[in-house]
Design a protein around this motif. Structure first.
Motif, PDB file in Angstrom:
ATOM      1  N   ALA A 316       0.816  -1.210   0.000  1.00 50.57           N
ATOM      2  CA  ALA A 316       0.000   0.000   0.000  1.00 50.57           C
ATOM      3  C   ALA A 316       0.851   1.261   0.000  1.00 50.57           C
ATOM      4  CB  ALA A 316      -0.911   0.016   1.225  1.00 50.57           C
ATOM      5  N   ALA A 317       2.150   1.113  -0.212  1.00 49.37           N
ATOM      6  CA  ALA A 317       3.092   2.240  -0.218  1.00 49.37           C
ATOM      7  C   ALA A 317       2.882   3.137   0.995  1.00 49.37           C
ATOM      8  CB  ALA A 317       2.950   3.048  -1.501  1.00 49.37           C
ATOM      9  N   PRO A 318       3.160   2.648   2.189  1.00 46.42           N
ATOM     10  CA  PRO A 318       2.898   3.455   3.384  1.00 46.42           C
ATOM     11  C   PRO A 318       3.800   4.674   3.420  1.00 46.42           C
ATOM     12  CG  PRO A 318       4.221   1.557   3.938  1.00 46.42           C
ATOM     13  CD  PRO A 318       3.830   1.390   2.502  1.00 46.42           C
ATOM     14  N   LEU A 351       2.381   2.441  13.632  1.00 39.73           N
ATOM     15  CA  LEU A 351       3.678   2.150  13.027  1.00 39.73           C
ATOM     16  C   LEU A 351       3.639   0.835  12.265  1.00 39.73           C
ATOM     17  CD1 LEU A 351       6.108   3.153  15.914  1.00 39.73           C
ATOM     18  CD2 LEU A 351       5.167   4.567  14.090  1.00 39.73           C
ATOM     19  N   GLY A 352       4.443   0.813  11.195  1.00 39.59           N
ATOM     20  CA  GLY A 352       4.596  -0.401  10.406  1.00 39.59           C
ATOM     21  C   GLY A 352       6.016  -0.923  10.502  1.00 39.59           C
ATOM     22  N   THR A 353       6.596  -1.228   9.352  1.00 40.81           N
ATOM     23  CA  THR A 353       7.939  -1.796   9.306  1.00 40.81           C
ATOM     24  C   THR A 353       8.981  -0.741   9.630  1.00 40.81           C
ATOM     25  OG1 THR A 353       7.188  -3.323   7.599  1.00 40.81           O
ATOM     26  CG2 THR A 353       9.552  -3.073   7.867  1.00 40.81           C
ATOM     27  N   VAL A 359      10.681   4.896   9.468  1.00 37.61           N
ATOM     28  CA  VAL A 359       9.663   3.967   9.967  1.00 37.61           C
ATOM     29  C   VAL A 359       8.403   4.155   9.137  1.00 37.61           C
ATOM     30  CG1 VAL A 359       8.312   3.241  11.968  1.00 37.61           C
ATOM     31  CG2 VAL A 359      10.627   4.100  12.285  1.00 37.61           C
ATOM     32  N   ALA A 360       7.809   3.052   8.726  1.00 35.51           N
ATOM     33  CA  ALA A 360       6.572   3.118   7.950  1.00 35.51           C
ATOM     34  C   ALA A 360       5.405   3.489   8.864  1.00 35.51           C
ATOM     35  CB  ALA A 360       6.298   1.780   7.267  1.00 35.51           C
ATOM     36  N   ILE A 361       4.557   4.387   8.373  1.00 41.58           N
ATOM     37  CA  ILE A 361       3.358   4.811   9.089  1.00 41.58           C
ATOM     38  C   ILE A 361       2.170   4.183   8.387  1.00 41.58           C
ATOM     39  CG2 ILE A 361       2.039   6.761   9.939  1.00 41.58           C
ATOM     40  CD1 ILE A 361       4.855   6.561  11.067  1.00 41.58           C
TER      41      ILE A 361
END
Length: 445
Positions: A316-318, A351-353, A359-361
């Motif tokens: 989803a291209a965070p 937070l994601g990866t 950091v991915a949101i």
């Protein structure tokens, strides 16, 4: 004709009060002008101080915009390089090494002779077994002919049924003995065939652990068997990687990957994910992944350490943010943003990866927010802030100090001007008041 009245001292005395009155008026106007100027300067100085106080009360912040990546993320993990086929070769019979034909580094073909083992005991056992086979064969032939004759005589009632059955049973026993002797000979012949050690596949000899005359023990005596050779097929390699649980769902079979080595960091060796374990190790929380790499050029060596790069899809291209923009509060992770009115607005995010520096949101941002870098822990909603360029916070602080100094100097100058104007007015007033208070002083004198 009326005689003109001569001017006397009285006419001069009447003109003096008139001039004094004009002087008083001019002095009063000058006092009012100077006083007005002083009041206006004081008002300007006060307004400048208020503006500067409001300016310095605002926090200087640097902001960044969330970054949305349209490409994939490069996941780099350590991997163990192994040959596609890697086999230790042991002896299957006991004896002494008679001769070897391949040393370490030799490229061998499938079925190529590697060594010969001298097994005199096995040879003697085979000869004895063949003699037993001949004896069993002779006994069986005699028992068979006897059983056939007694069976023929039973038809004419020349012998009893009991005796005939005994002869037939003896023939069958001799046949079983013959079969056992034949199987024993076959076993020993196979054991004797192990005197010659062959390569099981095309590959390279990576180890030779015996020499001519060495005692070969196949482990039949109870001790551990000794490895003779080690053969590896390195034209194709298996690279095993432990992928952390957070990325396990994104690594799948037939996915592309590539290897890099420490000694040649600019070279990329392409590979393909052959298979995954499909389960996470409950102790390490990682999933074992096998990557197959073509190595027909022989540039990669089995047993080496390599870094495996996985191109993970963005999905989803965070949005991603630097790690120094996050605020960890008791009610969750938040980021501090600046709204259109230049006030702080705290936004909760998920937070994601974690990609190291960024950091991915997963949720909480729309992409157009101005996110504050290195926010203070005490920052709150609605606090006024000033946005300064990235890397210019020190300059902004010195500029603010300079502005404070200049504004303070201007305010001080305004106050000083106001005080000077008031002092001048007082002096002029004091100079004019005696003449106004006693206009006939000069006349009396």
């Amino acid at each position: 004709m009326q005689a003109q009245r001569p001017e006397g001292p009285d006419s001069g005395d009447r003109a003096k009060p008139k001039r004094t009155r004009w002087l008083v008026i001019v002095a009063a106007i000058a006092i009012l002008a100077v006083a007005a100027q002083g009041i206006w300067s004081r008002r300007d100085a006060h307004a400048a101080l208020e503006r500067e106080a409001e300016h310095t009360s605002q926090m200087s912040v640097e902001v960044v915009l969330p970054r949305k990546s349209s490409g994939g993320f490069n996941l780099v993990l350590p991997g163990n390089v192994q040959a596609f086929l890697d086999t230790p070769i042991y002896a299957r019979t006991n004896g002494y090494l008679k001769k070897w034909y391949a040393d370490i580094g030799a490229h061998v073909k499938n079925g190529q002779l590697l060594a010969e083992i001298d097994t005199p005991e096995v040879d003697d056992q085979l000869r004895a077994a063949r003699a037993d086979l001949a004896n069993a064969n002779a006994n069986y032939a005699l028992a068979k002919s006897t059983a056939d004759r007694w069976t023929e005589m039973l038809r004419t009632k020349s012998v009893s049924k009991q005796e005939t059955d005994e002869k037939v049973g003896d023939m069958l026993a001799k046949k079983a003995t013959l079969d056992a002797a034949r199987f024993n000979v076959a076993r020993l012949e196979k054991t004797q065939s192990f005197q010659k050690v062959y390569a099981p596949f095309d590959g390279t000899v990576t180890a030779r652990n015996v020499d001519v005359g060495a005692l070969i023990d196949a482990g039949s005596s109870g001790g551990p068997a000794k490895e003779l050779f080690h053969v590896a097929q390195a034209d194709r390699l298996r690279v095993y990687v432990n992928v952390p649980q957070g990325y396990a769902q994104q690594v799948r079979a037939q996915q592309s990957a590539y290897l890099t080595l420490t000694e040649t960091p600019s070279r990329h060796y392409p590979g393909t994910v052959a298979r995954t374990a499909g389960a996470v190790d409950p102790q390490q929380r990682t999933m074992l992944v096998e990557v197959d790499v073509d190595n027909r050029g022989g540039e990669l060596l089995p047993g080496a350490y390599a870094q495996v790069h996985f191109e993970l899809g963005a999905g989803a291209a965070p949005y991603t943010l630097p790690g120094n923009t996050l605020l960890f509060r008791p009610d969750g992770v938040k980021v501090a943003t600046v709204d259109a009115q230049h006030r702080v607005k705290l936004l909760p995010v998920s937070l994601g990866t974690d990609f190291g520096t960024r950091v991915a949101i997963v949720s909480g941002l729309h992409g157009d927010e101005q996110v504050i870098v290195n926010p203070q822990d005490s920052i709150v909603d609605g606090a006024p802030v000033r946005i300064v360029p990235r890397g210019a916070e020190g300059g902004g602080a010195s500029g603010a100090a300079g502005a404070n100094g200049s504004a303070g100097a201007s305010a001080a100058n305004g106050v000083s001007g106001a005080m000077s104007a008031t002092s001048v007015a007082c002096v002029v007033g004091m100079a004019a008041l005696p003449a106004r208070a006693n206009p006939d002083a000069r006349k009396q004198s």
